[in-house]
Design a protein around this motif. Structure first.
Motif, PDB file in Angstrom:
ATOM      1  N   GLY A  15     -36.778 -27.370 -46.147  1.00 38.49           N
ATOM      2  CA  GLY A  15     -35.613 -26.712 -45.560  1.00 38.49           C
ATOM      3  C   GLY A  15     -35.205 -27.389 -44.273  1.00 38.49           C
ATOM      4  O   GLY A  15     -35.630 -26.996 -43.182  1.00 38.49           O
ATOM      5  N   ARG A  16     -34.398 -28.427 -44.373  1.00 40.86           N
ATOM      6  CA  ARG A  16     -33.976 -29.204 -43.198  1.00 40.86           C
ATOM      7  C   ARG A  16     -32.503 -28.941 -42.882  1.00 40.86           C
ATOM      8  O   ARG A  16     -31.723 -28.599 -43.782  1.00 40.86           O
ATOM      9  N   PRO A  17     -32.100 -29.134 -41.628  1.00 41.26           N
ATOM     10  CA  PRO A  17     -30.685 -28.960 -41.274  1.00 41.26           C
ATOM     11  C   PRO A  17     -29.778 -29.858 -42.113  1.00 41.26           C
ATOM     12  O   PRO A  17     -30.001 -31.065 -42.210  1.00 41.26           O
ATOM     13  N   HIS A  18     -28.774 -29.247 -42.759  1.00 41.29           N
ATOM     14  CA  HIS A  18     -27.760 -29.957 -43.546  1.00 41.29           C
ATOM     15  C   HIS A  18     -28.360 -30.696 -44.738  1.00 41.29           C
ATOM     16  O   HIS A  18     -27.733 -31.591 -45.308  1.00 41.29           O
ATOM     17  N   GLN A  19     -29.576 -30.330 -45.150  1.00 37.90           N
ATOM     18  CA  GLN A  19     -30.298 -31.118 -46.155  1.00 37.90           C
ATOM     19  C   GLN A  19     -29.528 -31.293 -47.451  1.00 37.90           C
ATOM     20  O   GLN A  19     -29.343 -32.428 -47.928  1.00 37.90           O
ATOM     21  N   ILE A  20     -29.100 -30.194 -48.069  1.00 37.86           N
ATOM     22  CA  ILE A  20     -28.431 -30.298 -49.367  1.00 37.86           C
ATOM     23  C   ILE A  20     -27.145 -31.088 -49.233  1.00 37.86           C
ATOM     24  O   ILE A  20     -26.820 -31.945 -50.077  1.00 37.86           O
ATOM     25  N   ARG A  21     -26.424 -30.854 -48.154  1.00 35.30           N
ATOM     26  CA  ARG A  21     -25.132 -31.517 -47.939  1.00 35.30           C
ATOM     27  C   ARG A  21     -25.289 -33.028 -47.845  1.00 35.30           C
ATOM     28  O   ARG A  21     -24.586 -33.793 -48.517  1.00 35.30           O
ATOM     29  N   VAL A  22     -26.239 -33.492 -47.049  1.00 31.46           N
ATOM     30  CA  VAL A  22     -26.385 -34.932 -46.849  1.00 31.46           C
ATOM     31  C   VAL A  22     -27.082 -35.593 -48.043  1.00 31.46           C
ATOM     32  O   VAL A  22     -26.744 -36.726 -48.420  1.00 31.46           O
TER      33      VAL A  22
END
Length: 240
Positions: A169-176
């Motif tokens: 669960g990282r910041p903006h993970q799915i998006r990037v």
């Protein structure tokens, strides 16, 4: 064409927004555009709105405890879980840290993913000043390992629906990570989609959380209905 910003209008939380609630936890179907915790925009945060809801519902004039367990990006909709007690917060933090929460998202893209399903691993570095995350295919200084599984769920009118199951669960993970695959999310011009959204939203929806309740020790499944915005409803038939 860049993103066109519209003025954010805060809406209070009501019973229809609540997906799950017991003595320790409360889950809300977050609207795209709501920010989970207060930031420098000064807009009312979702956690404050949920606190108001609890205080009003249970007649707590001195306010209510609410712990933020995890976050969703501001333009993302869907299920978000909060803790109503410090015990619930501690236990849920342990579950998230131990990756004992199954998370399912759906994203809409314009380009068919190739291959149609797979596992993505990147090392992400976030620039906090620009609020942008960059993906690398190998470890670099300051990076966090990020992993997700995805599969094509269906196609409709030239759009493709992708089911995403993040492992980290990282910041903006799915998006990037989807952008790096060559399939940026519709409306997400921060990560490669050519046009921004007029609704301060992107086509990424947190659909489902599954976990064993940390206090009751019972299985919990929380599902967030798709946004009623004239677009997402088209994909209802493609979703399990």
């Amino acid at each position: 064409m860049g993103k066109v910003n519209i003025k954010y209008v805060s809406q209070e939380i009501t019973d229809k927004d609540i997906l799950f609630e017991d003595n320790h936890l409360i889950a809300v179907n977050k609207r795209a555009g709501d920010i989970v915790q207060v930031d420098d925009t000064g807009d009312e945060s979702l956690d404050e709105k949920v606190k108001k809801y609890i205080a009003k519902k249970y007649d707590k004039p001195n306010g209510a405890f609410l712990g933020v367990v995890h976050r969703l990006d501001r333009p993302v909709s869907g299920v978000i879980l909060f803790a109503k007690t410090s015990k619930g917060l501690d236990r849920m933090n342990q579950l998230f840290k131990g990756r004992e929460i199954q998370k399912t998202y759906y994203a809409v893209v314009r380009k068919r993913p190739e291959p149609s399903e797979g596992n993505l691993i990147h090392w992400l570095v976030k620039n906090p000043q620009k609020n942008v995350t960059k993906a690398h295919d190998h470890e670099v200084p300051g990076s966090q390992r990020s992993e997700l599984n995805y599969k094509l769920a269906g196609e409709l009118e030239g759009y493709y629906l992708i089911e995403v199951n993040p492992i980290t669960g990282r910041p903006h993970q799915i998006r990037v990570q989807l952008s790096t695959l060559g399939t940026p999310i519709v409306g997400d011009n921060k990560y490669g989609y050519p046009r921004g959204s007029l609704k301060n939203s992107i086509c990424l929806h947190a659909r489902r959380l599954r976990f064993i309740h940390p206090i009751k020790k019972e299985p919990v499944e929380i599902v967030a209905p798709l946004p009623k915005d004239g677009f997402w409803e088209k994909f209802e038939g493609l979703i399990e």
